[in-house]
Scaffold this motif. Structure first.
Motif, mmCIF file in Angstrom:
data_model
loop_
_atom_site.group_PDB
_atom_site.id
_atom_site.type_symbol
_atom_site.label_atom_id
_atom_site.label_comp_id
_atom_site.label_asym_id
_atom_site.label_seq_id
_atom_site.Cartn_x
_atom_site.Cartn_y
_atom_site.Cartn_z
ATOM 1 N N PHE A 1 0.825 -1.197 0.000
ATOM 2 C CA PHE A 1 0.000 0.000 0.000
ATOM 3 C C PHE A 1 0.867 1.258 0.000
ATOM 4 C CE2 PHE A 1 -2.680 3.186 2.085
ATOM 5 C CZ PHE A 1 -3.793 3.121 1.277
ATOM 6 N N THR A 2 1.848 1.296 0.885
ATOM 7 C CA THR A 2 2.670 2.505 0.951
ATOM 8 C C THR A 2 3.561 2.622 -0.277
ATOM 9 O OG1 THR A 2 4.139 1.229 2.346
ATOM 10 C CG2 THR A 2 2.735 2.816 3.436
ATOM 11 N N GLU A 3 4.017 1.470 -0.781
ATOM 12 C CA GLU A 3 4.882 1.550 -1.948
ATOM 13 C C GLU A 3 4.143 2.098 -3.159
ATOM 14 O OE1 GLU A 3 6.640 -2.288 -2.489
ATOM 15 O OE2 GLU A 3 8.051 -1.955 -0.849
ATOM 16 N N ASN A 4 2.848 1.865 -3.206
ATOM 17 C CA ASN A 4 2.075 2.325 -4.357
ATOM 18 C C ASN A 4 1.143 3.457 -3.998
ATOM 19 O OD1 ASN A 4 2.934 0.276 -6.362
ATOM 20 N ND2 ASN A 4 2.109 -1.086 -4.835
ATOM 21 N N LEU A 5 1.427 4.100 -2.888
ATOM 22 C CA LEU A 5 0.483 5.098 -2.390
ATOM 23 C C LEU A 5 0.239 6.209 -3.411
ATOM 24 C CD1 LEU A 5 -1.201 5.755 0.053
ATOM 25 C CD2 LEU A 5 0.628 7.207 0.870
ATOM 26 N N GLY A 6 1.299 6.631 -4.076
ATOM 27 C CA GLY A 6 1.148 7.718 -5.041
ATOM 28 C C GLY A 6 0.176 7.338 -6.141
ATOM 29 N N THR A 7 0.402 6.167 -6.711
ATOM 30 C CA THR A 7 -0.478 5.706 -7.778
ATOM 31 C C THR A 7 -1.912 5.589 -7.293
ATOM 32 O OG1 THR A 7 1.395 4.410 -8.499
ATOM 33 C CG2 THR A 7 -0.693 3.940 -9.528
ATOM 34 N N ILE A 8 -2.051 5.010 -6.113
ATOM 35 C CA ILE A 8 -3.397 4.807 -5.580
ATOM 36 C C ILE A 8 -4.087 6.146 -5.379
ATOM 37 C CG2 ILE A 8 -4.671 4.024 -3.556
ATOM 38 C CD1 ILE A 8 -2.559 1.829 -3.257
ATOM 39 N N LEU A 9 -3.353 7.088 -4.825
ATOM 40 C CA LEU A 9 -3.959 8.392 -4.566
ATOM 41 C C LEU A 9 -4.371 9.078 -5.856
ATOM 42 C CD1 LEU A 9 -1.954 9.977 -1.638
ATOM 43 C CD2 LEU A 9 -4.375 9.462 -1.746
ATOM 44 N N ILE A 10 -3.517 8.963 -6.851
ATOM 45 C CA ILE A 10 -3.869 9.612 -8.115
ATOM 46 C C ILE A 10 -5.128 8.992 -8.704
ATOM 47 C CG2 ILE A 10 -3.138 9.868 -10.509
ATOM 48 C CD1 ILE A 10 -0.411 10.517 -9.499
ATOM 49 N N PHE A 11 -5.169 7.668 -8.660
ATOM 50 C CA PHE A 11 -6.382 7.015 -9.170
ATOM 51 C C PHE A 11 -7.596 7.416 -8.344
ATOM 52 C CE2 PHE A 11 -3.888 3.562 -11.373
ATOM 53 C CZ PHE A 11 -4.350 3.909 -12.621
ATOM 54 N N ALA A 12 -7.405 7.424 -7.035
ATOM 55 C CA ALA A 12 -8.553 7.647 -6.162
ATOM 56 C C ALA A 12 -9.049 9.083 -6.255
ATOM 57 C CB ALA A 12 -8.193 7.305 -4.720
ATOM 58 N N VAL A 13 -8.120 10.018 -6.258
ATOM 59 C CA VAL A 13 -8.551 11.418 -6.224
ATOM 60 C C VAL A 13 -8.813 11.942 -7.628
ATOM 61 C CG1 VAL A 13 -7.914 13.724 -5.527
ATOM 62 C CG2 VAL A 13 -7.309 11.799 -4.080
ATOM 63 N N VAL A 14 -7.751 11.949 -8.427
ATOM 64 C CA VAL A 14 -7.915 12.520 -9.772
ATOM 65 C C VAL A 14 -8.879 11.676 -10.584
ATOM 66 C CG1 VAL A 14 -6.707 13.319 -11.806
ATOM 67 C CG2 VAL A 14 -5.564 13.374 -9.595
ATOM 68 N N GLY A 15 -8.730 10.368 -10.478
ATOM 69 C CA GLY A 15 -9.585 9.484 -11.260
ATOM 70 C C GLY A 15 -11.052 9.676 -10.917
ATOM 71 N N THR A 16 -11.333 9.725 -9.635
ATOM 72 C CA THR A 16 -12.733 9.878 -9.242
ATOM 73 C C THR A 16 -13.275 11.241 -9.649
ATOM 74 O OG1 THR A 16 -12.213 8.473 -7.370
ATOM 75 C CG2 THR A 16 -14.313 9.594 -7.315
ATOM 76 N N LEU A 17 -12.443 12.262 -9.477
ATOM 77 C CA LEU A 17 -12.886 13.595 -9.893
ATOM 78 C C LEU A 17 -13.190 13.625 -11.379
ATOM 79 C CD1 LEU A 17 -10.530 16.006 -7.935
ATOM 80 C CD2 LEU A 17 -13.008 15.855 -7.768
ATOM 81 N N TRP A 18 -12.266 13.059 -12.118
ATOM 82 C CA TRP A 18 -12.447 13.006 -13.580
ATOM 83 C C TRP A 18 -13.741 12.283 -13.910
ATOM 84 C CZ3 TRP A 18 -11.717 13.798 -18.618
ATOM 85 C CH2 TRP A 18 -11.987 12.765 -19.501
ATOM 86 N N ASN A 19 -13.940 11.121 -13.314
ATOM 87 C CA ASN A 19 -15.148 10.345 -13.587
ATOM 88 C C ASN A 19 -16.384 11.170 -13.280
ATOM 89 O OD1 ASN A 19 -13.874 8.096 -14.430
ATOM 90 N ND2 ASN A 19 -14.436 6.803 -12.709
ATOM 91 N N ALA A 20 -16.368 11.812 -12.119
ATOM 92 C CA ALA A 20 -17.558 12.536 -11.679
ATOM 93 C C ALA A 20 -17.877 13.671 -12.646
ATOM 94 C CB ALA A 20 -17.347 13.075 -10.276
ATOM 95 N N PHE A 21 -16.842 14.450 -12.987
ATOM 96 C CA PHE A 21 -17.126 15.616 -13.826
ATOM 97 C C PHE A 21 -17.379 15.235 -15.275
ATOM 98 C CE2 PHE A 21 -15.397 17.760 -10.161
ATOM 99 C CZ PHE A 21 -16.274 18.797 -10.047
#
Lengths: 802, 246
Positions: free
Chosen positions: A174-194
């Protein structure tokens, strides 16, 4: 109106519980509709309780005084004392809840009975189908099926699943991939929503009369609800396909962390929809609230996690409530976060992650097992219930089907996901060391399942402000069903087809732990030499801080100073011991140590071993005496303990025996060494001595082909059989033999002559090859006495007196 | 000379991981360029993608000069000046690895007294990240190279085997960061690990058999579960690659 859930639930259970069949049969009794409460209880005594039907008939009049038989009741001046009364209303809610949970568990059970089904169709799909059927049944009976209420979902059903996920989160990945996960979770979700919200708004504008009134904000709200990948659905599907850890943590981590985005967007648009005008300040505040919600959630979680760890420091005297602290503090974290509209999921995960290492060091092994089982139990029950209720709610809810809206929602959902993943991975791959391949991207995109969170959020919408709620619900349910059914069912074949790397089934071994730590330190060192402060450098700093300060505060006693490696080793040893006991005795050692002993890897000790057979007979006899006495004492003490303890936990007992025996064996080893006056290697490490004595002879068991070995049954009390020990599997074999052959049963207490057997082994310690009885006895002396899983069966150990 | 090593010669692996990219040497333009360059055969280059880019080489060279105090070579003592390294439990092993001639791929054995920048880069190149363009064979070699480096760190007496004694040493060092070091615990862990290794690598053993130590082949076996190629790298060595494989 809910009382019929139960009875219909029962109907669905008919196949499983013949006991309940009568109950639903009785339900057909004509009962006045004015007394809905009485209807079910009328059936009760016949079905569930074993009260005779006659008495049930008798009681009914008493209870139904205002009803049919009221005249009779009025005639009596004084009511007789009710010997047996029925008050279903009194137990209704818990009763029905239990019935639903029972249904869920039985369904789960049923799916695993038929493995062919669950191999093709994921459990989540089956459960939704069951929910649809149950809902249909309830509707068919003419009742209103219950709907998955949002409060229940968010307050009771969701937390166990998230806590389970957070507590057992594979932190390293989880910590090793935290950056990727965060980008998917935050940017990805925002993108999807908008993206989705914007396109849906466009669709609504051109889509005809039914859709024109839906504004931009409502569409954005809809987009933010539907865009989040659902952890429950992802877990349910990904657990079954055993995909490699990287992909699993990426998709799963995204589904966990996008909660904050969803919460913020949801509240934001819900508020905005009521505003006359949305100013730029509102938007900035919304942006700020994202940080407050996510970081605030994490903060609350960390606080509770630390408190939980600190509390567990003092629980050593009251072990039984240890697990409860973990659950309560986590739940409190969740509730506290929800209290402020922070991200409850983030809080739960943070608290689980923070408390785990410290709590685990403090609590007993049993408590740890309890936590593990409880979490797994709760989460799987919740998950089952969620999917069933999703099905039931689908039948129950009001639907407004608009082809344009539903189809375009589904289409844009998929497109947004694919585009989002492709775009983001392109960006992420610039920084990732282990690049995400196109296959990985496909699985990530395909694994974006939607689920009950979206449904519940939509259900929460206020009908006053959002009169298009029913259409939203319909569209969301369609998307959920599509992702869960179509994607969930096809993802496994696709994973096979694409040959995506699967999870490797590796048992964490001590070697691996050493190597991993070695590698960590090496990389830290190289980073330091390069003068580059990277990932490893900070991790090392954090570790050192943790060791120096945090552990001292949060972990009681000596264990706080225990390095990770030693802690790991102890844990592993413990696990081995338990496995040993659980495997039904010491016959077979499941661990890796089984086949190799210390003398194999340290040849210098060989002389000691060689010296043993060369001993003179009387000396050997003497050693054996010592050994025997010691082992016998152990055995006797434990036996008596066993007999006088009413609730003897065979598990713990066996395990205690293990440890005792190990200790004994260690002492004996020391004695032998002294006795033999071999100066070298007296200072063997504990493992070594333990390994030699504890596991050595056991490793050289007769091979499986010697099934027809004669049973050695030894009576410890009889003087002619000095050994009080035998190999557990022999004794197991023995018991099976005993049941099959009666004439052997008669001789159960007599020691039998051992016949030479198992010619295949060329091992000195194998009892088969060495005909000399002394050798055999030596073996048995050295071996541990097996635990007694079923004392009744093990006749050899029961003294003759009985 | 190095090209020959890439043949199917058993026992030797393509261990020339090549710190020098063809483009990198020139474009670096620093004095490092002189020590890198054209000495390597192109056949090796085609097999091994460039590990380090010019930026990275430049950075490393600055660091090298910093460590060596502007000398051409680094000696063991130079590593003492790195304050962060002080807390590293396996510090001596790491420093050792830099001077181990097996890692430097020199024909001779033993320890070097000093290493120049090229050697420094060679060591660093063991910590290259994986690249997507690698095919199966390259990947396998990549993996072996990294493991070989680790193996050499364990195998301090250079006999090709990690003996029990060496293993105990490693574990003791790993635990040495702990002030309350129990030698006993370290030993028993190493013993347990060794037994595990023996049972993984050899399987059933009679009492007469002796497992002398973990050979490199066994070492490979033990590491099967860990994706070393995705773990053993330093982030710094993964700046945007500029050079391409020719």
């Amino acid at each position: 109106m809910n009382e019929h859930q139960g009875s219909s639930g029962l109907k669905a259970l008919q196949g499983y519980l013949p006991l309940l069949e009568r109950c639903s049969g009785l339900q057909a009794d004509p009962v006045p509709a004015s007394e809905p409460l009485q209807r079910f209880p009328g059936a009760e005594p016949g079905g569930i309780t074993t009260a005779p039907p006659a008495s049930a008939q008798e009681i009914e009049p008493l209870h139904k005084q205002p009803g049919n038989h009221s005249g009779e009741g009025a005639a009596k001046p004084r009511k007789a004392f009710p010997v047996l009364g029925i008050d279903y209303g009194h137990v209704r809610i818990p009763f029905e809840i239990s019935l639903w949970i029972l249904l869920a568990c039985l369904m789960k059970l049923g799916f695993h009975v038929i493995p062919s089904v669950s191999n093709i169709v994921p459990e989540s799909c089956l459960l939704i189908v069951v929910g649809l059927l149950v809902g249909g049944l309830i509707k068919g009976v003419g009742e209103k099926p219950p709907i998955l209420r949002s409060e229940i979902f968010f307050l009771f059903l969701l937390p166990p699943i998230i806590l389970d996920a957070g507590y057992f989160l594979p932190l390293r990945q989880f910590t090793e991939n935290l950056g990727t996960i965060l980008i998917f979770a935050v940017v990805g979700t925002l993108w999807n929503a908008f993206f989705l919200g914007g396109l849906m708004y466009a669709v609504c504008q051109v889509g005809g009369t039914g859709l024109n009134h839906i504004g931009l904000l409502a569409n954005l709200l809809f987009g933010s609800i539907i865009s989040a990948v659902d952890p429950v659905a992802v877990l349910a599907v990904f657990e079954e396909i055993h995909i490699n850890e990287l992909l699993h943590i990426l998709v799963f981590g995204e589904s966990l962390l996008n909660d904050a985005v969803t919460v913020v967007l949801y509240h934001l648009f819900e508020e905005f929809a009521n505003f006359e005008q949305v100013t730029i300040i509102d938007i900035i505040l919304g942006f700020l609230s994202f940080f407050v919600v996510s970081l605030g959630g994490v903060f609350v979680g960390v606080i509770y996690g630390v408190i939980a760890a600190f509390t567990s420091r003092f629980t050593s005297h009251i072990r039984v409530i240890e697990p409860l602290f973990v659950f309560l503090y986590s739940y409190m974290a969740y509730l506290s976060a929800e209290l402020f509209h922070l991200s409850g999921i983030m809080a739960l995960i943070a608290s689980g992650v923070v408390m785990r290492p410290y709590v685990e060091a403090n609590i007993s092994h049993k408590s740890h097992t309890t936590i593990k089982y409880f979490l797994k139990m709760w989460s799987s029950v919740s998950e089952t219930l969620i999917f069933i209720f999703l099905g039931v709610s689908t039948v129950a809810g009001h639907h407004y089907w608009n082809w344009t809206f539903v189809i375009s929602t589904l289409l844009f959902c998929l497109i947004a996901r694919v585009l989002g993943v492709l775009g983001l991975t392109w960006f992420i791959n610039k920084f990732r060391i282990v690049k995400l391949t196109p296959k990985d991207q496909f699985i990530i995109a395909y694994g974006g399942l939607r689920g009950a969170i979206a449904f519940s959020l939509c259900y929460l919408l206020d009908y006053e402000h959002f009169n298009m709620r029913d259409m939203f619900l319909t569209a969301i349910i369609t998307v959920i069903f599509f992702t869960v059914f179509v994607q969930g069912m096809t993802i496994r074949p696709l994973v096979d087809l694409l040959a995506v790397k699967k999870k490797q089934e590796t048992k964490r071994s001590i070697n691996e732990e050493i190597h991993t730590q070695f590698l960590d330190h090496l990389l830290t060192g190289i980073e330091d030499i390069c003068g580059h402060y990277g990932h490893h450098h900070w991790k090392d700093k954090l570790n050192r801080f943790n060791k120096k300060y945090v552990k001292k505060c949060l972990i009681a006693g000596e264990r706080s100073k225990e390095p990770q490696l030693i802690a790991f080793y102890h844990k592993m040893e413990m696990k081995q011991a338990i496995e040993l006991v659980e495997s039904g005795g010491l016959g077979k050692i499941p661990s890796a140590v089984s086949t190799v002993s210390m003398q194999n890897i340290q040849p210098k000790t060989l002389p000691v071993e060689r010296a043993l057979p060369a001993l003179s007979k009387d000396k050997e006899e003497e050693i054996r005496k010592i050994l025997r006495n010691n082992l016998q004492k152990t055995r006797q003490r434990l036996r008596s303990y066993n007999r006088h303890t009413l609730v003897a936990d065979p598990y713990e007992e066996a395990w205690n025996q293990m440890l005792l025996r190990r200790q004994k064996a260690r002492q004996l080893e020391q004695k032998i060494n002294n006795y033999l006056t071999v100066p070298a290697h007296k200072l063997d490490s504990p493992t070594m001595s333990r390994a030699r004595i504890g596991s050595d002879p056991l490793a050289y068991e007769p091979k499986p082909d010697s099934e027809n070995l004669p049973i050695i049954t030894i009576d410890p009390a009889s003087p002619q059989s000095p050994e009080s020990v035998d190999l557990a599997n022999e004794e197991l074999k023995g018991s099976s033999h005993l049941s099959s052959s009666p004439e052997e049963d008669e001789e159960g207490l007599v020691m039998r002559v051992k016949e030479p057997s198992s010619p295949g082994t060329d091992d000195v310690f194998t009892p088969g090859t060495s005909d000399s009885p002394s050798n055999q006895r030596m073996l048995r002396c050295l071996s541990d006495p097996g635990p007694r899983p079923e004392p009744e069966e093990g006749e050899p150990f029961i003294p003759k007196g009985q | 000379m190095f090209a020959a090593l890439h043949g199917p010669a058993p026992g030797r692996f393509c261990s020339r991981v090549l710190p020098r990219a063809p483009g990198a040497g020139g474009s670096a333009g620093t004095s490092a360029g002189t020590s890198m360059g054209t000495s390597t055969g192109t056949s090796t280059l085609s097999l091994c993608p460039p590990p380090v880019t010019s930026d990275q080489i430049e950075h490393l060279h600055r660091r090298f000069k910093q460590l060596s105090r502007d000398q051409l070579t680094i000696r063991k003592e130079n590593f003492d000046s790195i304050p962060d390294l002080e807390f590293n439990p396996i510090r001596s092993k790491i420093v050792h690895a830099f001077f181990d001639k097996r890692n430097l791929r020199q024909e001779s054995d033993g320890l070097a007294d000093e290493i120049d920048f090229e050697d420094f880069l060679t060591i660093m190149s063991y910590f290259r990240p994986i690249e997507t363009s690698m095919d199966e064979e390259q990947l396998e070699r990549f993996r072996r190279d990294k493991l070989k480096f680790l193996f050499h760190m364990y195998d301090s007496d250079r006999d090709g085997k990690i003996t029990l004694h060496e293993y105990r040493n490693v574990v003791e060092e790993l635990l040495s960061g702990n002030p309350h070091l129990e030698k006993e615990a370290a030993r028993s862990i190493a013993d347990g690990a060794m037994m595990e290794a023996a049972s993984i690598c050899v399987g059933q053993m009679g009492p007469d058999q002796v497992y002398e130590g973990i050979t490199f082949e066994d070492f490979l076996k033990m590491w099967q579960g860990i994706d070393i190629e995705t773990k053993m790298h330093v982030r710094f060595l993964n700046m945007e690659p500029i050079g391409h494989c020719y």
